[in-house]
Structures are given as C-alpha cells and as structure tokens.
Design an enzyme around this catalytic site. Structure first.
Site, PDB file in Angstrom:
ATOM      1  N   HIS A  50       0.937  -1.113   0.363  1.00 26.98           N
ATOM      2  CA  HIS A  50      -0.017   0.134  -0.090  1.00 26.98           C
ATOM      3  C   HIS A  50       0.999   1.261   0.181  1.00 26.98           C
ATOM      4  O   HIS A  50       1.987   1.172   0.487  1.00 26.98           O
ATOM      5  CB  HIS A  50      -0.859  -0.111   1.099  1.00 26.98           C
ATOM      6  CG  HIS A  50      -1.806  -0.991   1.170  1.00 26.98           C
ATOM      7  ND1 HIS A  50      -3.046  -1.146   1.820  1.00 26.98           N
ATOM      8  CD2 HIS A  50      -2.021  -2.196   0.646  1.00 26.98           C
ATOM      9  CE1 HIS A  50      -3.728  -2.036   1.820  1.00 26.98           C
ATOM     10  NE2 HIS A  50      -3.479  -2.845   0.862  1.00 26.98           N
ATOM     11  N   GLU A  52       0.890   4.046   1.780  1.00 22.33           N
ATOM     12  CA  GLU A  52       1.304   4.207   2.944  1.00 22.33           C
ATOM     13  C   GLU A  52       2.677   3.570   3.706  1.00 22.33           C
ATOM     14  O   GLU A  52       3.440   4.072   4.179  1.00 22.33           O
ATOM     15  CB  GLU A  52       0.195   4.175   4.107  1.00 22.33           C
ATOM     16  CG  GLU A  52      -1.084   4.967   3.756  1.00 22.33           C
ATOM     17  CD  GLU A  52      -2.411   4.222   2.881  1.00 22.33           C
ATOM     18  OE1 GLU A  52      -1.713   3.607   1.975  1.00 22.33           O
ATOM     19  OE2 GLU A  52      -3.166   4.088   3.493  1.00 22.33           O
ATOM     20  N   CYS A  80      -6.590   1.864   5.745  1.00 18.98           N
ATOM     21  CA  CYS A  80      -7.023   0.759   6.295  1.00 18.98           C
ATOM     22  C   CYS A  80      -6.260   0.168   7.803  1.00 18.98           C
ATOM     23  O   CYS A  80      -5.523   0.832   7.995  1.00 18.98           O
ATOM     24  CB  CYS A  80      -6.711  -0.434   5.104  1.00 18.98           C
ATOM     25  SG  CYS A  80      -4.870  -0.941   4.958  1.00 18.98           S
ATOM     26  N   CYS A  83      -2.519  -0.190   7.508  1.00 19.57           N
ATOM     27  CA  CYS A  83      -1.777   1.339   7.316  1.00 19.57           C
ATOM     28  C   CYS A  83      -2.090   2.097   8.649  1.00 19.57           C
ATOM     29  O   CYS A  83      -1.075   2.716   8.988  1.00 19.57           O
ATOM     30  CB  CYS A  83      -2.390   1.615   6.144  1.00 19.57           C
ATOM     31  SG  CYS A  83      -1.813   0.902   4.624  1.00 19.57           S
TER      32      CYS A  83
END
Length: 145
Positions: A50, A52, A80, A83
C-alpha cells in the site's frame, strides 16, 4: 497542506496507470517531502504494498529511525487497518487523508484503530475529498467496463 496533498494525488494517478488502486502517500517533515509512494500492490504482486506502507518504509530508511514522530502523512484515501496501525507504530505526528473509505477505512470507521492504539496522530480527513473520491470511482468504473 494543499501542496502535499496534491503531491499525494499525483502519486495516486501514477499508481492507477500501473494498474493498482490509485492511492498515493507523501510523508513530510519540516515542510520537506521525505518520501512518497503510490500503491504498488499489482506491480509487486504484494498485498502489503500500500502507498502508506511503502512511504513509511522509505521514510524510516532515509531517517534511519523506526519513529516518524516529527512527520506528517498525506494520503488520498482513509487508511485501512494495516496502514493505520503502521502510522501508530511509527508515532506519526499528523495524518491527512482525502477520501473516506466506508468499507475498509480504519480511522473514522470500524475498527477505528486509533481508539485503541498506543499512539494517535492528529487527524484531518476530507482533504480534497471530492477529487480523491472521483479518482477512485473512475478507476473502478473503468475496471468494470
């Protein structure tokens, strides 16, 4: 704030062009970009890639620290659970995000990670919310057609 969120949006656009969900992240310290990333889940065949997480890994490597307590994260989508937990573990100072994520968001929606985390950053949601939402909606519309 607006400049850094625009940079995150540019990262998200590049992620979308690579076939990943268009999410971008930028980490800033003292008004200087330390790291940035776009989603690379599809590119790397890695469900943890991801934006992040990638930006956090890069920032920690650059700063040679597991803590980013003087840093701010700008991301185009509400993080999410994975993260959000990473943001807490790095002791990030502030989190700015664009679009709210009713399904997977873990900041404003269940499981609200920061309600139980050891560290809670200052949170500002809805930054360029419409632009970030439209980018995601257009991406998924194209995927369905």
């Amino acid at each position: 704030m607006r400049y850094f969120m625009r940079s995150a949006i540019e990262e998200a656009k590049r992620a979308g062009l690579r076939g990943s969900v268009p999410v971008g992240a930028v980490i800033v310290m003292n008004d200087t970009v330390i790291s940035s990333a776009g989603n690379e889940v599809m590119k790397n065949s890695d469900p943890t890639a991801h934006a992040e997480i990638l930006a956090i890994r890069r920032a920690c490597s650059i700063l040679k620290s597991r803590f980013l307590n003087e840093c701010d994260l700008y991301v185009t989508l509400e993080p999410c659970a994975m993260c959000a937990q990473a943001v807490s573990l790095t002791r990030m100072r502030r989190l700015y995000f664009g679009a709210y994520d009713l399904k997977y968001g873990a900041v404003e929606f269940s499981p609200r990670i920061f309600d139980r985390a050891l560290h809670k950053p200052e949170i500002v949601g809805g930054v360029f919310e419409t632009q970030c939402e439209e980018m995601l909606q257009n991406f998924f519309r194209r995927k369905r057609n």
